[in-house]
Design a protein around this motif. Sequence first.
Motif, PDB file in Angstrom:
ATOM      1  N   ASP A 134      44.716  34.137  45.777  1.00  0.00           N
ATOM      2  CA  ASP A 134      45.276  35.136  46.558  1.00  0.00           C
ATOM      3  C   ASP A 134      45.250  36.526  45.971  1.00  0.00           C
ATOM      4  O   ASP A 134      45.033  37.439  46.729  1.00  0.00           O
ATOM      5  N   LYS A 135      45.603  36.823  44.954  1.00  0.00           N
ATOM      6  CA  LYS A 135      45.574  38.104  44.238  1.00  0.00           C
ATOM      7  C   LYS A 135      44.261  38.206  43.931  1.00  0.00           C
ATOM      8  O   LYS A 135      44.034  39.443  44.215  1.00  0.00           O
ATOM      9  N   GLN A 136      43.303  37.612  43.585  1.00  0.00           N
ATOM     10  CA  GLN A 136      42.030  37.766  43.130  1.00  0.00           C
ATOM     11  C   GLN A 136      41.162  38.228  44.415  1.00  0.00           C
ATOM     12  O   GLN A 136      40.220  39.168  44.221  1.00  0.00           O
ATOM     13  N   SER A 137      41.711  37.586  45.651  1.00  0.00           N
ATOM     14  CA  SER A 137      40.806  37.785  46.802  1.00  0.00           C
ATOM     15  C   SER A 137      40.959  39.310  47.101  1.00  0.00           C
ATOM     16  O   SER A 137      40.158  39.812  48.055  1.00  0.00           O
ATOM     17  N   LYS A 138      42.012  39.926  46.765  1.00  0.00           N
ATOM     18  CA  LYS A 138      42.167  41.331  47.110  1.00  0.00           C
ATOM     19  C   LYS A 138      41.554  42.411  46.217  1.00  0.00           C
ATOM     20  O   LYS A 138      41.422  43.579  46.589  1.00  0.00           O
ATOM     21  N   MET A 139      40.716  41.696  45.269  1.00  0.00           N
ATOM     22  CA  MET A 139      39.799  42.723  44.523  1.00  0.00           C
ATOM     23  C   MET A 139      38.617  43.253  45.369  1.00  0.00           C
ATOM     24  O   MET A 139      37.970  42.865  45.987  1.00  0.00           O
ATOM     25  N   GLN A 140      38.363  44.752  45.247  1.00  0.00           N
ATOM     26  CA  GLN A 140      37.574  45.560  45.773  1.00  0.00           C
ATOM     27  C   GLN A 140      36.182  45.406  45.079  1.00  0.00           C
ATOM     28  O   GLN A 140      35.799  46.170  44.093  1.00  0.00           O
ATOM     29  N   VAL A 141      35.043  44.670  45.659  1.00  0.00           N
ATOM     30  CA  VAL A 141      33.811  44.350  44.811  1.00  0.00           C
ATOM     31  C   VAL A 141      33.057  45.574  45.211  1.00  0.00           C
ATOM     32  O   VAL A 141      33.368  45.983  46.854  1.00  0.00           O
ATOM     33  N   LYS A 142      32.582  46.088  44.482  1.00  0.00           N
ATOM     34  CA  LYS A 142      31.601  47.268  44.790  1.00  0.00           C
ATOM     35  C   LYS A 142      30.324  46.868  45.189  1.00  0.00           C
ATOM     36  O   LYS A 142      29.575  46.112  44.880  1.00  0.00           O
ATOM     37  N   HIS A 143      29.833  47.811  46.296  1.00  0.00           N
ATOM     38  CA  HIS A 143      28.707  47.419  46.846  1.00  0.00           C
ATOM     39  C   HIS A 143      27.617  48.366  46.572  1.00  0.00           C
ATOM     40  O   HIS A 143      26.268  48.351  46.955  1.00  0.00           O
ATOM     41  N   LEU A 216      36.886  37.721  34.544  1.00  0.00           N
ATOM     42  CA  LEU A 216      35.765  38.760  34.874  1.00  0.00           C
ATOM     43  C   LEU A 216      36.303  39.883  35.392  1.00  0.00           C
ATOM     44  O   LEU A 216      37.170  39.788  36.173  1.00  0.00           O
ATOM     45  N   ASN A 217      35.824  41.076  34.961  1.00  0.00           N
ATOM     46  CA  ASN A 217      36.235  42.294  35.346  1.00  0.00           C
ATOM     47  C   ASN A 217      35.549  42.610  36.828  1.00  0.00           C
ATOM     48  O   ASN A 217      34.675  41.790  37.189  1.00  0.00           O
ATOM     49  N   GLU A 218      36.016  43.707  37.409  1.00  0.00           N
ATOM     50  CA  GLU A 218      35.652  44.082  38.785  1.00  0.00           C
ATOM     51  C   GLU A 218      33.971  44.379  38.582  1.00  0.00           C
ATOM     52  O   GLU A 218      33.248  44.016  39.681  1.00  0.00           O
ATOM     53  N   GLU A 219      33.563  44.864  37.725  1.00  0.00           N
ATOM     54  CA  GLU A 219      32.207  45.284  37.694  1.00  0.00           C
ATOM     55  C   GLU A 219      31.108  43.918  37.480  1.00  0.00           C
ATOM     56  O   GLU A 219      30.190  43.753  38.507  1.00  0.00           O
ATOM     57  N   GLU A 220      31.643  43.011  36.818  1.00  0.00           N
ATOM     58  CA  GLU A 220      30.833  42.025  36.715  1.00  0.00           C
ATOM     59  C   GLU A 220      31.028  40.795  38.032  1.00  0.00           C
ATOM     60  O   GLU A 220      30.067  40.303  38.438  1.00  0.00           O
ATOM     61  N   PHE A 221      31.953  40.957  38.588  1.00  0.00           N
ATOM     62  CA  PHE A 221      32.000  40.076  39.968  1.00  0.00           C
ATOM     63  C   PHE A 221      30.933  41.074  40.826  1.00  0.00           C
ATOM     64  O   PHE A 221      30.329  40.541  41.766  1.00  0.00           O
ATOM     65  N   LEU A 231      33.873  22.735  35.655  1.00  0.00           N
ATOM     66  CA  LEU A 231      35.300  22.684  35.637  1.00  0.00           C
ATOM     67  C   LEU A 231      35.621  24.031  35.595  1.00  0.00           C
ATOM     68  O   LEU A 231      36.056  24.458  34.424  1.00  0.00           O
ATOM     69  N   SER A 232      36.026  24.964  36.566  1.00  0.00           N
ATOM     70  CA  SER A 232      36.422  26.128  36.527  1.00  0.00           C
ATOM     71  C   SER A 232      37.143  26.351  37.816  1.00  0.00           C
ATOM     72  O   SER A 232      36.455  26.420  39.055  1.00  0.00           O
ATOM     73  N   SER A 233      38.313  26.956  37.790  1.00  0.00           N
ATOM     74  CA  SER A 233      38.867  27.472  39.251  1.00  0.00           C
ATOM     75  C   SER A 233      38.193  28.481  39.709  1.00  0.00           C
ATOM     76  O   SER A 233      38.472  28.754  40.911  1.00  0.00           O
ATOM     77  N   THR A 234      37.442  29.210  38.936  1.00  0.00           N
ATOM     78  CA  THR A 234      36.786  30.696  39.228  1.00  0.00           C
ATOM     79  C   THR A 234      35.784  30.080  40.278  1.00  0.00           C
ATOM     80  O   THR A 234      35.286  30.905  40.824  1.00  0.00           O
ATOM     81  N   ALA A 235      35.216  28.855  40.125  1.00  0.00           N
ATOM     82  CA  ALA A 235      34.116  28.510  41.038  1.00  0.00           C
ATOM     83  C   ALA A 235      34.541  28.550  42.433  1.00  0.00           C
ATOM     84  O   ALA A 235      33.940  28.451  43.310  1.00  0.00           O
ATOM     85  N   TYR A 236      35.958  28.465  42.578  1.00  0.00           N
ATOM     86  CA  TYR A 236      36.459  28.215  43.862  1.00  0.00           C
ATOM     87  C   TYR A 236      36.820  29.735  44.345  1.00  0.00           C
ATOM     88  O   TYR A 236      36.639  29.911  45.717  1.00  0.00           O
ATOM     89  N   SER A 237      37.239  30.556  43.528  1.00  0.00           N
ATOM     90  CA  SER A 237      37.752  31.883  43.962  1.00  0.00           C
ATOM     91  C   SER A 237      36.283  32.956  44.059  1.00  0.00           C
ATOM     92  O   SER A 237      36.558  33.740  44.824  1.00  0.00           O
ATOM     93  N   PHE A 238      35.550  32.630  43.293  1.00  0.00           N
ATOM     94  CA  PHE A 238      34.007  33.319  43.277  1.00  0.00           C
ATOM     95  C   PHE A 238      33.559  33.618  44.718  1.00  0.00           C
ATOM     96  O   PHE A 238      33.458  34.828  45.237  1.00  0.00           O
TER      97      PHE A 238
END
Length: 267
Positions: A134-143, A216-221, A231-238
């Motif tokens: 929920d917290k990560q999904s608020k990240m503003q990915v740069k386009h 991972l920081n915002e730029e890498e995302f 096995l990584s929870s980030t596999a689901y949040s990515f």
Amino acid sequence: MCGFKIIYIIAFSSRWFNGLKAKLDESGEDYIVAEFEFLEALDFFPFLIEQADAIKVNSAVKSLKIFTSMEQLHNALLLPRSYCEAQNLSFNWASYINIHFNSIYDKVLERQKFYDIFPNPSPRFIKGGYPSIDKQSKMQVKHDIVRDTIVFISSTPYTDLLQGFHNLINMLLDEGFRVLFKPDPSHCECKHLEDDFVRELIGRENFVYYEYEPRLNEEEFSRAIVFVSTLSSTAYSFPVICRRPTILLYPPSEYEKELLRTQQTQP
């Protein structure tokens, strides 16, 4: 917080004991060190929120089990049947279980019935979601950043997959992609294996060893095209954060073979 006093409990056998203790000392938080029969004897607190693989508390204490990562149940086929049975029992010891997402609710419900010994365990389930996502999904990915990166998350402790990762990474680098390899911070005991794995890759152009930051920081995302992991929870949040796919690479499993044999013998 809301009139409650919070005390942290650290297991002295935890692989993260030193790091957790140092962090709590630095922040001035109250904590105790206890587990096994010592923890079970403590009854001065009414409620415990816990993430341990298996834990027993005093009968006077209510407890809430929160999965330690998003994939903990979803990747059950990767684990031996004996581990899954032990996990079922440890979940049963908890007064309440937090459920990550709707699609796994029925699976946990069936497992906690223990072949209908407990016909309806649903009152113990709390649909609390997964706060980290929920917290990560608020990240503003740069386009305005070019997507040029394939992200690999370490497969430890499934180290037999590292060679497969190695071949894929070399192929992608040959094709001109930027490749980022991130260690698994939750398995610090495997750090030396990850360091050995990247040793001959570090000198290659466009290879990044994301060694020191746990996330991972915002730029890498923003630069990521696809995410590759086991096995990584980030596999689901990515996919939620980046609107890009994840590729899950599952190793062979004896449990999986047993299920296949069972299905083949059914009429």
